[in-house]
Design an enzyme around this catalytic site. Structure first.
Site, mmCIF file in Angstrom:
data_model
loop_
_atom_site.group_PDB
_atom_site.id
_atom_site.type_symbol
_atom_site.label_atom_id
_atom_site.label_comp_id
_atom_site.label_asym_id
_atom_site.label_seq_id
_atom_site.Cartn_x
_atom_site.Cartn_y
_atom_site.Cartn_z
ATOM 1 N N HIS A 91 -1.553 1.262 -4.360
ATOM 2 C CA HIS A 91 -1.928 2.669 -4.152
ATOM 3 C C HIS A 91 -1.060 3.634 -4.953
ATOM 4 O O HIS A 91 -1.023 4.825 -4.653
ATOM 5 C CB HIS A 91 -1.870 3.025 -2.657
ATOM 6 C CG HIS A 91 -2.956 2.363 -1.857
ATOM 7 N ND1 HIS A 91 -2.984 2.342 -0.478
ATOM 8 C CD2 HIS A 91 -4.063 1.688 -2.248
ATOM 9 C CE1 HIS A 91 -4.054 1.690 -0.066
ATOM 10 N NE2 HIS A 91 -4.726 1.273 -1.117
ATOM 11 N N GLN A 98 0.843 -1.206 0.000
ATOM 12 C CA GLN A 98 0.000 0.000 0.000
ATOM 13 C C GLN A 98 0.872 1.246 0.000
ATOM 14 O O GLN A 98 0.369 2.360 -0.112
ATOM 15 C CB GLN A 98 -0.877 0.017 1.262
ATOM 16 C CG GLN A 98 -1.802 -1.167 1.370
ATOM 17 C CD GLN A 98 -2.420 -1.243 2.753
ATOM 18 O OE1 GLN A 98 -3.506 -0.723 2.994
ATOM 19 N NE2 GLN A 98 -1.722 -1.875 3.677
HETATM 20 N N1 APR Z 1 6.860 -2.126 12.754
HETATM 21 C C1 APR Z 1 5.686 -2.739 12.493
HETATM 22 N N2 APR Z 1 4.513 -2.092 12.461
HETATM 23 C C2 APR Z 1 4.508 -0.770 12.720
HETATM 24 C C3 APR Z 1 5.696 -0.058 13.004
HETATM 25 C C4 APR Z 1 6.909 -0.798 13.022
HETATM 26 N N3 APR Z 1 8.070 -0.208 13.287
HETATM 27 N N4 APR Z 1 5.368 1.247 13.219
HETATM 28 C C5 APR Z 1 4.047 1.333 13.075
HETATM 29 N N5 APR Z 1 3.513 0.121 12.784
HETATM 30 C C6 APR Z 1 2.128 -0.235 12.529
HETATM 31 C C7 APR Z 1 1.126 0.585 13.328
HETATM 32 O O1 APR Z 1 0.883 -0.041 14.573
HETATM 33 C C8 APR Z 1 -0.103 0.527 12.415
HETATM 34 O O2 APR Z 1 -0.921 -0.591 12.714
HETATM 35 O O3 APR Z 1 1.874 0.055 11.180
HETATM 36 C C9 APR Z 1 0.491 0.347 11.012
HETATM 37 C C10 APR Z 1 0.381 1.574 10.118
HETATM 38 O O4 APR Z 1 -0.973 1.832 9.880
HETATM 39 P P1 APR Z 1 -1.459 3.049 9.000
HETATM 40 O O5 APR Z 1 -0.768 4.296 9.444
HETATM 41 O O6 APR Z 1 -2.937 3.050 9.007
HETATM 42 O O7 APR Z 1 -0.887 2.729 7.538
HETATM 43 P P2 APR Z 1 -1.466 1.732 6.443
HETATM 44 O O8 APR Z 1 -2.160 0.586 7.068
HETATM 45 O O9 APR Z 1 -0.362 1.455 5.497
HETATM 46 O O10 APR Z 1 -2.530 2.658 5.726
HETATM 47 C C11 APR Z 1 -3.246 2.140 4.644
HETATM 48 O O11 APR Z 1 -4.325 4.227 4.256
HETATM 49 O O12 APR Z 1 -4.261 6.564 4.052
HETATM 50 C C12 APR Z 1 -4.258 5.369 3.399
HETATM 51 O O13 APR Z 1 -3.490 5.063 1.208
HETATM 52 C C13 APR Z 1 -3.041 5.206 2.527
HETATM 53 O O14 APR Z 1 -1.817 3.197 1.970
HETATM 54 C C14 APR Z 1 -2.424 3.925 3.036
HETATM 55 C C15 APR Z 1 -3.577 3.204 3.646
#
Ligand code: APR
Length: 232
Positions: free
Chosen positions: A105, A87
């Site tokens: 994405h 993503q």
């Molecule tokens: N190691 C593992 N996981 C981690 C770490 C780490 N160091 N740091 C953060 N996380 C986890 C967080 O706990 C969270 O559950 O990564 C996740 C990030 O979640 P989001 O910020 O929601 O990102 P993502 O899931 O990629 O978002 C999906 O949302 O806004 C849209 O298009 C955008 O691609 C994106 C989509």
């Protein structure tokens, strides 16, 4: 397809790129709805272009981390038996050495001409409205799938999930569909690797908590030591 890996912002967090759903609900100081929708772009294209120009420029200040490198190592061993679906719009998987990466994405390093529909590799800014290298029109936008737009290549992803032996979700909150539903489409064993249990953690057969730079190399070692091409 033997293994399908889904990655989200969490895998790039330890490289220094912020995730989307940090505690304050902002993404680099912006409400995502003001920078990541077609409506936002129609309302204020310069603001949206500047926002993505900053994200694109930030790529040159970060490096792939041990989790990206471990997935590239897995691809080197498994070849076509691994598909990384991300993503993320960064290029850290590719810079770590992965070649089979499916960006559902879109990608910061791509510009899409809404006039001629061509896509171009792009490293510079777009806010100054450069001409499309193909048609010359000043109609380049970030090649990013915004909220309300259709993710890229879902047919490829669906087919891979239906036939996979293992599905592994890394560093994603499970808040955004269709990626959040992949765990239900996967035919094989399901595993989540995330800093904390995601919204859909209970849908996985197994959920491990910790930083990606620790969990991913450990998991890759397990795969390669357990019937992988490198096992003896
Ligand atoms: N190691 C593992 N996981 C981690 C770490 C780490 N160091 N740091 C953060 N996380 C986890 C967080 O706990 C969270 O559950 O990564 C996740 C990030 O979640 P989001 O910020 O929601 O990102 P993502 O899931 O990629 O978002 C999906 O949302 O806004 C849209 O298009 C955008 O691609 C994106 C989509």
């Amino acid at each position: 397809m033997r293994i399908v890996v889904l990655t989200g912002a969490g895998i790039s967090a330890e490289s220094g790129l912020s995730t989307f759903r940090d505690a304050d609900g902002l993404w680099e100081g912006h409400d995502p709805m003001q920078v990541a929708t077609p409506e936002a772009y129609d309302d204020d294209p310069a603001l949206v272009q500047r926002f993505y120009d900053e994200r694109r420029a930030a790529l040159s200040r970060v490096e792939p981390n041990a989790a990206h490198v471990a997935l590239a190592r897995l691809e080197a061993a498994l070849g076509d038996d691994l598909l990384v679906v991300t993503q993320n719009v960064d290029d850290l998987h590719e810079r770590a050495g992965s070649t089979r990466v499916h960006h559902i994405h879109g990608s910061l390093r791509s510009a899409w001409c809404t006039s001629c529909d061509e896509r171009h590799l792009w490293d510079g800014p777009l806010a100054d409205r450069p001409p499309c290298p193909g048609c010359g029109d000043r109609a380049l936008r970030p090649d990013i799938v915004w909220f309300g737009e259709v993710p890229y290549g879902m047919d490829v992803v669906e087919r891979a999930l239906w036939s996979c032996e293992q599905f592994v979700s890394i560093g994603t909150s499970g808040a955004v569909y269709p990626a959040a539903a992949f765990v239900h489409w996967a035919s094989g064993r399901t595993l989540e690797l995330n800093l904390e249990p995601s919204m859909g953690a209970s849908d996985f057969a197994e959920s491990r908590q910790g930083p990606a730079t620790h969990l991913v190399p450990v998991w890759v070692d397990e795969v390669l030591g357990d019937g992988g091409p490198n096992s003896s």
